[in-house]
Motif scaffolding. Structure first.
Motif, PDB file in Angstrom:
ATOM      1  N   LEU A   1       0.894  -0.924   0.145  1.00 51.84           N
ATOM      2  CA  LEU A   1      -0.127   0.126   0.341  1.00 51.84           C
ATOM      3  C   LEU A   1       0.932   1.294  -0.832  1.00 51.84           C
ATOM      4  O   LEU A   1       1.691   1.757   0.955  1.00 51.84           O
ATOM      5  N   LEU A   2       0.723   2.595  -1.319  1.00 50.04           N
ATOM      6  CA  LEU A   2       1.437   3.229  -1.347  1.00 50.04           C
ATOM      7  C   LEU A   2       0.789   4.105  -1.038  1.00 50.04           C
ATOM      8  O   LEU A   2      -0.843   4.508  -1.098  1.00 50.04           O
ATOM      9  N   LEU A   3       0.755   5.259   0.521  1.00 53.00           N
ATOM     10  CA  LEU A   3      -0.568   5.809   0.855  1.00 53.00           C
ATOM     11  C   LEU A   3       0.786   7.339   0.784  1.00 53.00           C
ATOM     12  O   LEU A   3       1.560   7.657   1.141  1.00 53.00           O
ATOM     13  N   ALA A   4      -0.502   8.390   0.271  1.00 48.32           N
ATOM     14  CA  ALA A   4       0.154   9.660   0.248  1.00 48.32           C
ATOM     15  C   ALA A   4      -0.874   9.890   0.518  1.00 48.32           C
ATOM     16  O   ALA A   4      -2.456  10.583   0.244  1.00 48.32           O
ATOM     17  N   ASP A   5      -0.629  11.918   1.585  1.00 49.25           N
ATOM     18  CA  ASP A   5      -0.840  13.151   2.233  1.00 49.25           C
ATOM     19  C   ASP A   5      -0.382  14.130   2.520  1.00 49.25           C
ATOM     20  O   ASP A   5       0.705  13.430   3.464  1.00 49.25           O
TER      21      ASP A   5
ATOM     22  N   GLN B   1       4.677   1.918   2.316  1.00 49.52           N
ATOM     23  CA  GLN B   1       5.002   3.313   2.406  1.00 49.52           C
ATOM     24  C   GLN B   1       4.683   4.576   1.921  1.00 49.52           C
ATOM     25  O   GLN B   1       3.752   4.623   1.469  1.00 49.52           O
ATOM     26  N   GLY B   2       4.721   5.671   3.010  1.00 53.20           N
ATOM     27  CA  GLY B   2       4.098   6.806   2.614  1.00 53.20           C
ATOM     28  C   GLY B   2       4.576   8.164   1.891  1.00 53.20           C
ATOM     29  O   GLY B   2       6.217   8.106   1.626  1.00 53.20           O
ATOM     30  N   PHE B   3       3.754   8.752   1.814  1.00 57.08           N
ATOM     31  CA  PHE B   3       4.337  10.332   0.264  1.00 57.08           C
ATOM     32  C   PHE B   3       3.758  11.086   0.547  1.00 57.08           C
ATOM     33  O   PHE B   3       2.976  11.082   1.258  1.00 57.08           O
TER      34      PHE B   3
ATOM     35  N   VAL C   1       0.038  10.420   7.189  1.00 55.49           N
ATOM     36  CA  VAL C   1       1.086   8.769   6.893  1.00 55.49           C
ATOM     37  C   VAL C   1       1.568   8.244   7.733  1.00 55.49           C
ATOM     38  O   VAL C   1       1.365   7.311   7.561  1.00 55.49           O
ATOM     39  N   ASP C   2       1.763   9.478   8.574  1.00 53.00           N
ATOM     40  CA  ASP C   2       2.301   8.871   9.276  1.00 53.00           C
ATOM     41  C   ASP C   2       2.279   7.506  10.905  1.00 53.00           C
ATOM     42  O   ASP C   2       1.859   6.676  11.028  1.00 53.00           O
TER      43      ASP C   2
END
Length: 242
Positions: free
Chosen positions: A53-57, A99-101, A82-83
């Motif tokens: 899962l790629l997470l963006a905010d 993974q966070g963006f 994200v964290d």
């Protein structure tokens, strides 16, 4: 190694099975926006065993988010979304790669994703996500909710249009946001959960949900569905450069 006992209730489905669970394990999904929509979608996709899962905010958790953004807790207020999301999802399913963006970094994450979820709340960002998905030929699952209304649409851009811009051409007008119009938490949660559902169906190759707009009226508890037609003049999907 996949713990199939964890996923037993879905592996038993003939539409999933061991092979389908392996497909999910080997899949990557990008979720752009970790508010009410993204919270619900991320939890169901994580629980279902989507491998990455790629997470963006770009935002931080606020106290007013907790009414509907179920990924977060009181002690997350002030923390980067994200964290906080990664911590909660890792606790739910330690098998998943997370993974966070920052939200401005999502364009480079699209190439890494098998499906992209638009869980944002403003038209300029939605149009930019759509354009990037058209260019990368990535399926786009779009959700929206405000007041007592929700919308869901799937754009399978691997096959060309229609795209989000065919449905909502640029008008220069800002859409309503929850801060001004209000929202009941379960409305946005229901739409986010359905975004996860159609994403799993895309990954598993179950059915065809593309090119239809589903509109939810929570006051009347009714859904309406409309076919989305491709716009031959669409500057995104009809462009020779798309």
């Amino acid at each position: 190694m996949t713990d199939y006992a964890r996923y037993a209730r879905q592996v038993v489905l003939p539409e999933v099975g061991v092979n389908g669970q392996s497909l999910l394990r080997d899949s990557s999904v990008l979720i752009i926006g970790l508010g009410g929509l993204g919270s619900a979608a991320a939890q169901y996709l994580c629980g279902a065993g989507v491998g990455r899962l790629l997470l963006a905010d770009r935002d931080r958790v606020e106290a007013s988010n907790l009414q509907r953004q179920t990924l977060y807790r009181q002690n997350d207020v002030g923390r980067r979304k994200v964290d906080a999301a990664i911590a909660q999802l890792a606790a739910l399913n330690p098998e998943i790669e997370l993974q966070g963006f920052d939200q401005i970094q999502w364009p480079r994450a699209i190439a890494q994703a098998d499906v992209v979820l638009d869980c944002t709340d403003n038209f300029p960002t939605r149009q930019a996500i759509n354009t990037a998905c058209v260019q990368a030929r990535r399926p786009l699952v779009s959700g929206a909710a405000v007041r007592l209304e929700g919308q869901l649409a799937v754009f399978d851009l691997r096959r060309g249009g229609p795209c989000y811009r065919c449905l909502y051409p640029d008008t220069g007008e800002a859409g309503e946001r929850c801060e001004q119009a209000g929202i009941l938490g379960p409305v946005v949660g229901a739409v986010g959960a359905l975004q996860a559902l159609v994403t799993l169906k895309l990954l598993l190759g179950i059915g065809d949900d593309a090119a239809r707009l589903h509109v939810f009226d929570a006051r009347q508890m009714q859904w309406r569905s409309h076919k989305i037609s491709a716009d031959p003049q669409c500057p995104s999907c009809a462009s020779p450069h798309a």
